[in-house]
Design an enzyme around this catalytic site. Structure first.
Site: not given
Ligand code: COA
Length: 260
Positions: A66, A112, A115, A135
């Site tokens: 999400a 999400g 999910e 989460e």
């Molecule tokens: N919500 C909002 N934005 C998200 C996102 C999320 N769940 N997951 C990734 N993004 C965005 C990042 O903020 C970034 O945006 P920006 O360039 O404007 O800063 C872009 O997507 C790329 O992500 P980034 O984190 O730079 O890539 P990465 O390769 O370094 O890392 C992940 C990849 C998946 C490990 C990391 O993005 C992450 O941990 N995301 C969140 C995962 C999470 O906790 N999901 C559960 C949510 S309930």
């Protein structure tokens, strides 16, 4: 059919819905959830659509969760609305779809996103897929059905571990746990999903819809799944698909199901 946050493509009975926010790793914001709701509803209504495939755009992510930025300032009431929407407008809609829904998991499949994938009937993953419900690392719990569907798929003990550690599992581990049905190289992901869809489309879509209903009944409180199966089984005998399927078998020819 056009949407701001996804690509909708219907070809030869298969509707492919590609979540299209690659610069945000296809994170599910409000608009994307509502686009998905509209797309899935449209595919349900389209009699020419027999199978739905949901995937993410780009080669890095299916859905990275999400949209954290969007919900970070939410009140409790807004959070309740977010979870309620995730259930009724998205995951329940997919799970109860009368047409098979396949998740083509092409990369990060987190929160999400997992999910959403778990609400699909079948999950196929590419080798680079990584799955987690992280989460608790954000101070929250899964809210789109993850606490219920993950134990259903992989068992309670493994679900507790995945949810409490928030740790990522790779595609091979997900396969071993039964979280995904198949793992293939990324270039083979969509071809495999299409070949599964092709096999399904050779069968009675009415019988498939009944099977989905009966299987889901096992997971609904207060519903006797065995009774739902008996009812659905007997209803099949009143369909032209049943007449066609059995007569094709007896006459040693391939069935051509009318779908009624
Ligand atoms: N919500 C909002 N934005 C998200 C996102 C999320 N769940 N997951 C990734 N993004 C965005 C990042 O903020 C970034 O945006 P920006 O360039 O404007 O800063 C872009 O997507 C790329 O992500 P980034 O984190 O730079 O890539 P990465 O390769 O370094 O890392 C992940 C990849 C998946 C490990 C990391 O993005 C992450 O941990 N995301 C969140 C995962 C999470 O906790 N999901 C559960 C949510 S309930």
């Amino acid at each position: 059919m056009t949407f701001n946050n996804l690509i909708y493509h219907l070809d030869q009975g298969v509707t492919t819905i590609t979540i299209n926010r690659p610069d945000k790793l296809n994170a599910l914001n409000y608009d994307t959830v509502m686009d998905l709701n509209a797309a899935i509803t449209a595919a349900q209504k389209d009699v020419t659509c027999k199978v739905i495939i949901i995937t993410g755009s780009g080669e890095k992510a299916f859905v990275a969760g999400a949209d954290i930025k969007e919900f970070s300032e939410y009140s409790m009431a807004q959070a309740r609305g977010l979870a309620q929407r995730g259930h009724s407008e998205l995951c329940d809609l997919i799970e109860q779809s009368t047409k098979p829904v396949i998740a083509a998991v092409n990369g990060f499949c987190l929160g999400g996103g997992l999910e959403l994938a778990m609400s699909c009937h079948i999950r196929v993953a590419s080798e680079n897929a990584k799955m987690a419900l992280p989460e608790v690392s954000l101070g929250v719990i899964p809210g789109y059905g993850g606490t219920q569907r993950l134990p259903q798929l992989i068992g309670k003990g493994r679900a507790f571990e995945m949810i409490m550690t928030g740790g990522m599992v790779d595609a091979q581990k997900a396969l071993a746990m039964g979280l995904v049905n198949h793992v293939v190289e990324q270039e083979s992901l969509m071809p495999l999903c299409h070949s599964i869809a092709e096999k399904m489309m050779g069968n009675s879509s009415l019988a498939i819809a009944s099977a989905i209903k009966a299987i889901n009944a096992n997971y609904q409180d207060g519903v006797n799944g065995y009774q739902v199966e008996i009812d659905a089984f007997s209803e099949c005998f009143n369909t032209n698909d049943f007449k066609e399927g059995t007569s094709a078998f007896i006459n040693k020819r391939k069935a051509n199901f009318p779908g009624n």
